[in-house]
Write a protein that holds these residues in place. Structure first.
Motif, PDB file in Angstrom:
ATOM      1  N   ALA A  79      41.661 -40.117   5.956  1.00 39.69           N
ATOM      2  CA  ALA A  79      42.257 -41.430   5.683  1.00 39.69           C
ATOM      3  C   ALA A  79      41.246 -42.559   5.880  1.00 39.69           C
ATOM      4  CB  ALA A  79      43.461 -41.650   6.586  1.00 39.69           C
ATOM      5  N   HIS A  80      41.480 -43.636   5.188  1.00 38.06           N
ATOM      6  CA  HIS A  80      40.713 -44.865   5.363  1.00 38.06           C
ATOM      7  C   HIS A  80      41.413 -45.751   6.392  1.00 38.06           C
ATOM      8  CE1 HIS A  80      38.557 -44.889   1.179  1.00 38.06           C
ATOM      9  NE2 HIS A  80      38.064 -44.012   2.021  1.00 38.06           N
ATOM     10  N   THR A  91      50.247 -45.523   2.376  1.00 38.05           N
ATOM     11  CA  THR A  91      49.644 -46.609   3.154  1.00 38.05           C
ATOM     12  C   THR A  91      50.547 -46.967   4.328  1.00 38.05           C
ATOM     13  OG1 THR A  91      48.607 -47.554   1.173  1.00 38.05           O
ATOM     14  CG2 THR A  91      48.784 -48.994   3.095  1.00 38.05           C
ATOM     15  N   THR A 118      44.998 -52.472  -0.253  1.00 36.86           N
ATOM     16  CA  THR A 118      45.343 -51.142   0.264  1.00 36.86           C
ATOM     17  C   THR A 118      46.593 -50.521  -0.340  1.00 36.86           C
ATOM     18  OG1 THR A 118      46.574 -52.156   2.108  1.00 36.86           O
ATOM     19  CG2 THR A 118      44.247 -51.614   2.499  1.00 36.86           C
ATOM     20  N   THR A 166      45.729 -44.573   3.479  1.00 40.00           N
ATOM     21  CA  THR A 166      45.104 -45.758   4.070  1.00 40.00           C
ATOM     22  C   THR A 166      45.932 -46.292   5.229  1.00 40.00           C
ATOM     23  OG1 THR A 166      44.174 -46.376   1.928  1.00 40.00           O
ATOM     24  CG2 THR A 166      44.229 -48.082   3.625  1.00 40.00           C
ATOM     25  N   VAL A 179      41.459 -49.868   7.241  1.00 40.22           N
ATOM     26  CA  VAL A 179      41.024 -51.194   6.804  1.00 40.22           C
ATOM     27  C   VAL A 179      41.666 -52.231   7.713  1.00 40.22           C
ATOM     28  CG1 VAL A 179      40.946 -52.852   4.896  1.00 40.22           C
ATOM     29  CG2 VAL A 179      40.877 -50.391   4.412  1.00 40.22           C
TER      30      VAL A 179
END
Length: 352
Positions: free
Chosen positions: A275-276, A220, A145, A252, A278
């Motif tokens: 946004a991601h 991130t 990430t 992220t 994870v």
């Protein structure tokens, strides 16, 4: 042999004598030199906000009735003393190893499969190697990430957060902003690679990061505290994707902290920013032998410094005191070691 058990919720661990495990042809028997407490999983097991590791490994998200008494420990390093005939293809008595997946590591001996082990070079001590199980998760999450040249925020600077700070540096982050309410942990984070350390008890983290990034947010966010207050603000901290500016990568949110409680957050903000999200369990090599070996390599090369995180050690008979130290927060603690091998206890060196 001695092994640590938890008999139920709200109780402190106890030590019992049990038989040394028998191994199959596919297994290895390890004399545990050092185990380490997982500050979230092991402590949360006592508090009832995480299932014991051995049933979590079976797929339980909540604690089933048959979990008790629960053997404790899933971070360890030790010496191979016996191998099954098939495991002998890779390991031999005398090999120094660290473990992953093993669920009874606060013991004098533990059995494991070869795919749960990585060999240690002589340059890595047992005490440095014991928490590599945790590092193997953290590092792969960060590698998946964090990209070179980016700005990263890491929420929480306990053992996982301090590892994440170092991993982000290795991954090439241009700027690392961390937050933690404990002064000693903020100071340690700055020594280990953080550029700015914020105090959430006296600073508004959202406003400070907004100021530090000129209102853009970070590329991130790595969440390592595992509490609703920090998880909730991740959507506020991550930057917005700007496809009209050339198709920039989405920001992220990387979630490492394990949080039992429901967490309300602004879904529209997440959706609007593109946004991601994870989680640690969604990484490419997290909790695998390859990820474990990667952790060993990072510690052996000196890119990740494990010893500064080692703050306390206890002989296995004193395991209840070790947990009380963490749960009562009597003094700042990062990684607390449990040493089953009495002869090795005096050789265990804590943080410099």
């Amino acid at each position: 042999m001695k092994r640590v058990f938890l008999d139920g919720l709200g109780r402190l661990p106890v030590v019992r004598d049990v038989e040394v495990p028998e191994i199959t042809d596919e297994e290895v028997l390890i004399k545990v030199k050092v185990a380490s407490i997982c500050n979230l999983t092991d402590v949360h097991t006592i508090e009832g906000t995480h299932p014991p590791h051995h049933v979590w490994a079976e797929g339980y998200l909540r604690t089933p009735a048959h979990a008790w008494p629960a053997p404790l420990g899933h971070e360890s390093a030790g010496e191979v003393v016996k191998v099954g005939k098939y495991a002998a293809r890779e390991f031999a008595p005398g090999d120094r190893v660290c473990t992953i997946h093993a669920s009874e590591t606060m013991s004098e001996y533990v059995k494991a499969r070869p795919e749960w082990l990585a060999k240690l070079p002589d340059s890595v001590s047992y005490e440095e190697a014991s928490p590599i199980e945790l590092l193997s998760w953290v590092n792969i999450l960060v590698e998946d990430t964090v990209r070179p040249g980016t700005v990263v925020a890491i929420l929480g600077q306990g053992s996982s957060g301090l590892m994440a700070t170092q991993c982000a540096k290795v991954a090439g982050a241009r700027r690392i902003i961390v937050s933690d309410p404990v002064r000693e942990k903020r100071e340690l984070a700055l020594k280990l690679g953080a550029d700015i350390a914020l105090d959430p008890t006296s600073q508004d983290i959202v406003k400070e990061i907004e100021r530090l990034t000129d209102g853009k947010g970070v590329d991130t966010v790595v969440e390592c505290a595992g509490i609703p207050d920090t998880i909730r603000i991740c959507t506020q901290l991550v930057r917005k994707r700007e496809p009209h500016l050339g198709g920039t990568r989405p920001g992220t949110i990387a979630v490492f902290g394990a949080c039992w409680d429901p967490v309300p957050f602004d879904f529209f903000e997440l959706h609007f920013k593109g946004a991601h999200v994870v989680t640690a369990g969604a990484t490419t090599l997290g909790y695998t032998k390859a990820g474990l070996q990667r952790g060993v390599d990072l510690v052996a090369s000196g890119q990740i410094k494990m010893r500064p995180l080692l703050t306390h050690k206890f002989y296995i008979d004193d395991v209840a005191e070790a947990f009380k130290l963490l749960m009562e927060k009597r003094e700042p603690a990062v990684k607390v070691l449990i040493v089953p091998d009495k002869e090795y206890f005096d050789h265990v060196r804590l943080g410099d």
